[in-house]
Design an enzyme around this catalytic site. Structure first.
Site, short mmCIF file in Angstrom:
data_model
loop_
_atom_site.label_atom_id
_atom_site.label_comp_id
_atom_site.label_asym_id
_atom_site.label_seq_id
_atom_site.Cartn_x
_atom_site.Cartn_y
_atom_site.Cartn_z
N ARG A 217 5.39 -2.77 -15.90
CA ARG A 217 5.65 -3.65 -14.78
C ARG A 217 6.55 -4.75 -15.30
O ARG A 217 6.15 -5.52 -16.17
CB ARG A 217 4.32 -4.23 -14.28
CG ARG A 217 4.41 -4.91 -12.94
CD ARG A 217 3.06 -5.44 -12.51
NE ARG A 217 2.06 -4.41 -12.29
CZ ARG A 217 2.06 -3.55 -11.27
NH1 ARG A 217 3.01 -3.62 -10.37
NH2 ARG A 217 1.12 -2.65 -11.15
N LYS B 191 9.15 -6.79 -6.03
CA LYS B 191 8.84 -6.45 -4.64
C LYS B 191 8.66 -7.70 -3.81
O LYS B 191 8.15 -8.71 -4.29
CB LYS B 191 7.63 -5.51 -4.55
CG LYS B 191 6.38 -5.95 -5.25
CD LYS B 191 5.38 -4.78 -5.35
CE LYS B 191 4.17 -5.21 -6.13
NZ LYS B 191 3.36 -4.09 -6.59
N ARG C 200 2.06 8.84 -7.98
CA ARG C 200 2.17 7.61 -8.77
C ARG C 200 1.18 7.63 -9.93
O ARG C 200 1.44 7.11 -10.99
CB ARG C 200 1.89 6.45 -7.81
CG ARG C 200 1.23 5.24 -8.36
CD ARG C 200 2.26 4.14 -8.52
NE ARG C 200 1.65 2.84 -8.64
CZ ARG C 200 1.00 2.42 -9.71
NH1 ARG C 200 0.84 3.22 -10.75
NH2 ARG C 200 0.49 1.21 -9.75
N ARG D 26 4.49 7.59 -3.34
CA ARG D 26 5.53 7.77 -4.35
C ARG D 26 5.48 9.20 -4.88
O ARG D 26 4.40 9.75 -5.09
CB ARG D 26 5.27 6.80 -5.49
CG ARG D 26 6.34 6.81 -6.56
CD ARG D 26 6.10 5.65 -7.49
NE ARG D 26 7.15 5.52 -8.46
CZ ARG D 26 7.39 4.39 -9.12
NH1 ARG D 26 6.68 3.33 -8.89
NH2 ARG D 26 8.36 4.32 -10.01
N LYS E 161 11.49 -0.87 1.10
CA LYS E 161 10.26 -0.51 0.40
C LYS E 161 9.43 0.28 1.40
O LYS E 161 8.80 -0.29 2.29
CB LYS E 161 9.51 -1.75 -0.08
CG LYS E 161 8.27 -1.39 -0.85
CD LYS E 161 7.58 -2.62 -1.38
CE LYS E 161 6.40 -2.24 -2.23
NZ LYS E 161 5.49 -1.34 -1.55
N GLU F 28 10.03 8.12 -2.21
CA GLU F 28 8.82 7.86 -1.44
C GLU F 28 8.77 8.87 -0.29
O GLU F 28 9.75 9.05 0.43
CB GLU F 28 8.89 6.42 -0.91
CG GLU F 28 7.61 5.91 -0.32
CD GLU F 28 6.65 5.25 -1.33
OE1 GLU F 28 6.89 5.28 -2.56
OE2 GLU F 28 5.63 4.72 -0.86
N GLU G 41 16.44 -2.82 -1.58
CA GLU G 41 16.20 -1.48 -1.07
C GLU G 41 15.01 -1.50 -0.14
O GLU G 41 14.09 -2.29 -0.37
CB GLU G 41 15.81 -0.62 -2.28
CG GLU G 41 16.54 0.66 -2.41
CD GLU G 41 16.26 1.25 -3.79
OE1 GLU G 41 17.22 1.54 -4.48
OE2 GLU G 41 15.08 1.37 -4.16
N PHE H 212 14.88 7.04 -4.68
CA PHE H 212 15.38 5.77 -5.22
C PHE H 212 15.66 5.80 -6.72
O PHE H 212 16.14 4.82 -7.27
CB PHE H 212 14.45 4.60 -4.88
CG PHE H 212 13.00 4.80 -5.25
CD1 PHE H 212 12.60 4.71 -6.56
CD2 PHE H 212 12.06 5.06 -4.27
CE1 PHE H 212 11.27 4.88 -6.90
CE2 PHE H 212 10.72 5.23 -4.60
CZ PHE H 212 10.32 5.14 -5.93
P1 ATP Z 1 2.39 -0.92 -8.00
O1 ATP Z 1 2.89 0.47 -7.71
O2 ATP Z 1 3.50 -1.90 -8.27
O3 ATP Z 1 1.26 -0.98 -8.97
P2 ATP Z 1 1.01 -0.85 -5.55
O4 ATP Z 1 0.47 0.50 -5.93
O5 ATP Z 1 0.12 -1.83 -4.90
O6 ATP Z 1 1.74 -1.54 -6.74
P3 ATP Z 1 3.14 -1.60 -3.96
O7 ATP Z 1 2.81 -3.00 -4.23
O8 ATP Z 1 3.11 -1.21 -2.54
O9 ATP Z 1 2.24 -0.56 -4.67
O10 ATP Z 1 4.61 -1.37 -4.59
C1 ATP Z 1 5.09 -0.39 -5.42
C2 ATP Z 1 5.31 0.94 -4.75
O11 ATP Z 1 6.28 0.89 -3.72
C3 ATP Z 1 5.92 1.99 -5.66
O12 ATP Z 1 4.99 2.55 -6.54
C4 ATP Z 1 6.48 3.01 -4.68
O13 ATP Z 1 5.48 3.93 -4.33
C5 ATP Z 1 6.76 2.20 -3.45
N1 ATP Z 1 8.19 2.14 -3.06
C6 ATP Z 1 8.63 2.24 -1.79
N2 ATP Z 1 9.95 2.12 -1.72
C7 ATP Z 1 10.40 1.95 -2.98
C8 ATP Z 1 11.69 1.75 -3.54
N3 ATP Z 1 12.79 1.71 -2.80
N4 ATP Z 1 11.76 1.60 -4.88
C9 ATP Z 1 10.66 1.63 -5.65
N5 ATP Z 1 9.41 1.81 -5.16
C10 ATP Z 1 9.27 1.96 -3.85
#
Ligand code: ATP
Length: 613
Positions: free
Chosen positions: A446, A452, A299, A284, A279, A329, A277, A369
């Site tokens: 997690r 990712k 988030r 979020r 990203k 998102e 998907e 999503f």
């Molecule tokens: P995390 O949320 O895993 O702690 P982080 O805050 O550093 O890590 P990222 O590493 O950028 O964030 O990755 C997770 C975030 O990606 C999700 O919390 C969400 O906001 C975003 N995201 C974007 N597209 C999607 C998708 N298709 N499915 C799930 N999350 C997505």
């Protein structure tokens, strides 16, 4: 273990707890360096806390008054706290301030002053001729309720009210109580007790062992309010906790992803096939719909409804369910081109005032999503495929609230192509999700059901490129009547053609926008120019003639553009990511002097060394 104190027992009978018991507990926690001892102390505290104040004890211990998602701010300005302390002690603010400068912690200042003078309340009450010992005692309820009143006081006269409420508490405080009371109010309690430790302690205190921890944790995941969980546990037992369900309006702890950097490993982990998907690079959102009432959570479970009235409207309008919880998102969109903008642009929307103006300047799309709940039915334990199908079912198709772009992929080559496509459209990378039957929504965890795959951008495109305008797209909104974006190409001398590398819509001033049709329209033709190679269909085509200077975030692979198509990788070309017009029209250059395809390939290869995937 803390012994049950006489004081504590008395209070259990009264259905309340001495605040002193809590203050002494805080002191012990501060002195301990072992997690086990910390848990033991908590267990002892919970055991001696009457059930009708257990929630208050838990909140105060967390240094808060309500769960985070309710956004109740406990703080009072330090200046006001000093005023209250000075009034309670009958001394000057200057005196307090001097001591604070020396010690650096207002809680400790209060402790020292009060221990020097004895409990202030006794003197005052004595002078007033009324000594009612029972009234003078600080109980958890009294502290909690007063702090809540302080937190909720607003408007005219609220500062005076806050000060006088605090004075009344301080007058009845012992040195230790004053210390922790002021630390709590200033947000400096910082006992460092993690949620996990609290869950362990609740389990032991109310069920006798840690075995019930998972059940309690699950309840906390669907209703992340530790005070509430403790209260249900204390009053209804584990059976009560088992009945806790998702409630619209209360955020669920979000599922998180693991991270891997090799496509093969990702597919391996996910059983060979996955749902890949986009990203998106935005914020979020967990959107709750209850009839026509919409609440949006971030988030971190903050209530962000206020910042996004447009998202509220989208959910209200396009989610065809009475009640639902969906996740997606929020992404800032260039109003003129419809292209996605980076996260930094979206952050303009996170403001307290001027929300409407920001909404117009920084419009957004939402890419959904996941689906957690619909009309009385929880979806968290159903596999992703089922959740996705239902999500698609309840979403009325429209352009602004959409399903995240996805593809079912079973080989690493396709995964990489999809990744490049996502990046070239402004995404951070891709999310690879398990489509196995056990792929539930893992609240608050997690795990390996979501992986990712993204890129760390260590490289900034420092050099500009000169590209040729070969087409244009009509502008919308503020840009109606002029061009919203231009289709830009690099030159290939060996083939004598122009190949597209980006659509640029940023960096143009109002004056540029006015000028563009004047400059470009003389070159307008009714079809794509024979020397132009493009996969994109522009609204308007031009004879390659006008050269503009462009800067971008970096060069990426893209299946949408034709420059270097198939040279670096099969089926994909090169693109400038987040391109922007620098303001320089290169009228001094003819199109054959524009940046060449070969130069771009070299630029890409040299940046590749510093880019980590
Ligand atoms: P995390 O949320 O895993 O702690 P982080 O805050 O550093 O890590 P990222 O590493 O950028 O964030 O990755 C997770 C975030 O990606 C999700 O919390 C969400 O906001 C975003 N995201 C974007 N597209 C999607 C998708 N298709 N499915 C799930 N999350 C997505």
């Amino acid at each position: 273990m803390v012994e049950d104190k006489k004081l504590g027992k008395d209070n259990m009978e009264k259905g309340d707890l001495e605040y002193l018991v809590l203050a002494e507990f805080y002191q012990k926690i501060e002195e301990t360096s072992s997690r086990i001892a910390m848990t033991d102390l908590l267990v002892a505290l919970f055991k001696q806390t009457p059930s009708n104040v257990i929630d208050k004890v838990v909140y105060l211990t967390q240094g808060k008054l309500r769960p985070d998602y309710e956004g109740v701010e406990l703080g009072i300005a330090e200046r006001l706290m000093m005023r209250a302390l000075a009034l309670a002690l009958g001394t000057s603010v200057k005196n307090i301030e001097n001591e604070l400068k020396r010690i650096g912690d207002l809680g400790q200042v209060a402790q020292i002053f009060i221990s020097k003078r004895g409990r202030v309340g006794s003197i005052i009450d004595f002078l007033g001729g009324e000594i009612k010992d029972a009234q003078r005692k600080l109980t958890v309820s009294r502290i909690y309720d007063t702090l809540l009143r302080i937190a909720r006081a607003s408007g005219e006269g609220s500062q005076d009210l806050k000060v006088s409420l605090l004075v009344s508490l301080l007058r009845d405080s012992s040195p230790l109580e004053a210390k922790y009371l002021l630390r709590t109010i200033s947000g400096k309690l910082r006992l460092g007790i993690a949620d996990m430790t609290l869950l362990d302690a609740l389990s032991i205190a109310f069920t006798g062992s840690k075995n019930a921890r998972d059940v309690i944790e699950r309840a906390y995941n669907v209703h992340p309010d530790m005070g509430y969980i403790a209260k249900v546990l204390a009053t209804e037992g584990l059976d009560g906790v088992k009945k806790i369900r998702i409630t619209v309006g209360i955020p669920v702890l979000p599922m998180l992803a693991e991270r891997l950097s090799k496509p093969e490993e990702i597919l391996d982990k996910l059983g060979g096939t996955c749902m890949a998907e986009y990203k998106y690079d935005g914020e979020r959102v967990q959107a709750h719909k209850a009839n026509q009432k919409i609440v949006l959570f971030s988030r971190r479970l903050e209530n962000i409804t206020h910042h996004y009235p447009d998202v509220m409207d989208l959910v209200k309008k396009y989610i065809r369910a009475r009640e639902a919880i969906v996740e997606g998102e929020i992404v800032a969109i260039d109003p003129d081109t419809g292209d996605m903008l980076p996260f930094q642009d979206l952050m303009h929307r996170r403001r307290k005032y001027g929300v409407k103006e920001a909404m117009e300047m920084y419009p957004v799309n939402v890419y959904l999503f996941d689906l957690l709940y619909v009309d009385g039915e929880e979806y968290i334990d159903k596999p992703l495929i089922v959740r996705r199908k239902k999500l698609e079912e309840i979403l009325e198709p429209n352009n602004k609230l959409r399903i995240a772009t996805y593809k079912i992929i079973d080989n690493s080559k396709d995964l990489v192509v999809f990744f490049e496509q996502a990046v070239s459209e402004g995404c951070e990378g891709i999310m690879c999700k398990s489509i196995q039957s056990n792929a539930i929504y893992q609240m608050g965890a997690r795990g390996w059901l979501w992986i990712k795959y993204k890129r760390d951008y260590r490289y900034e495109m420092t050099d500009t490129v000169d590209l040729v305008v070969v087409g244009a797209f009509h502008g919308k909104g503020r840009r109606a009547g002029t061009y919203g974006a231009l289709l830009m190409a690099a030159y290939s001398p060996s083939e004598d053609v122009f190949k597209t590398v980006c659509k640029v819509g940023s960096g143009f001033t109002d004056e540029d926008l006015k000028k563009l049709p004047e400059i470009l329209d003389p070159y307008k033709i009714p079809h794509k120019h024979p020397r132009v190679i493009s996969k994109l269909e522009a609204d308007v085509w031009f004879v390659p003639a006008v050269v503009l200077e462009i800067i971008g975030a970096e060069l990426t692979l893209s299946p949408l553009h034709t420059c270097a198509l198939g040279i670096i990788e099969e089926g994909v070309g090169l693109a400038v990511r987040f391109p922007r017009f620098t303001g320089r029209y290169r009228f001094d250059k003819n199109p054959e002097q524009a940046t060449t395809e070969k130069e771009l390939i070299e630029m890409y290869r040299s940046q590749k060394k510093t880019t980590v995937v």
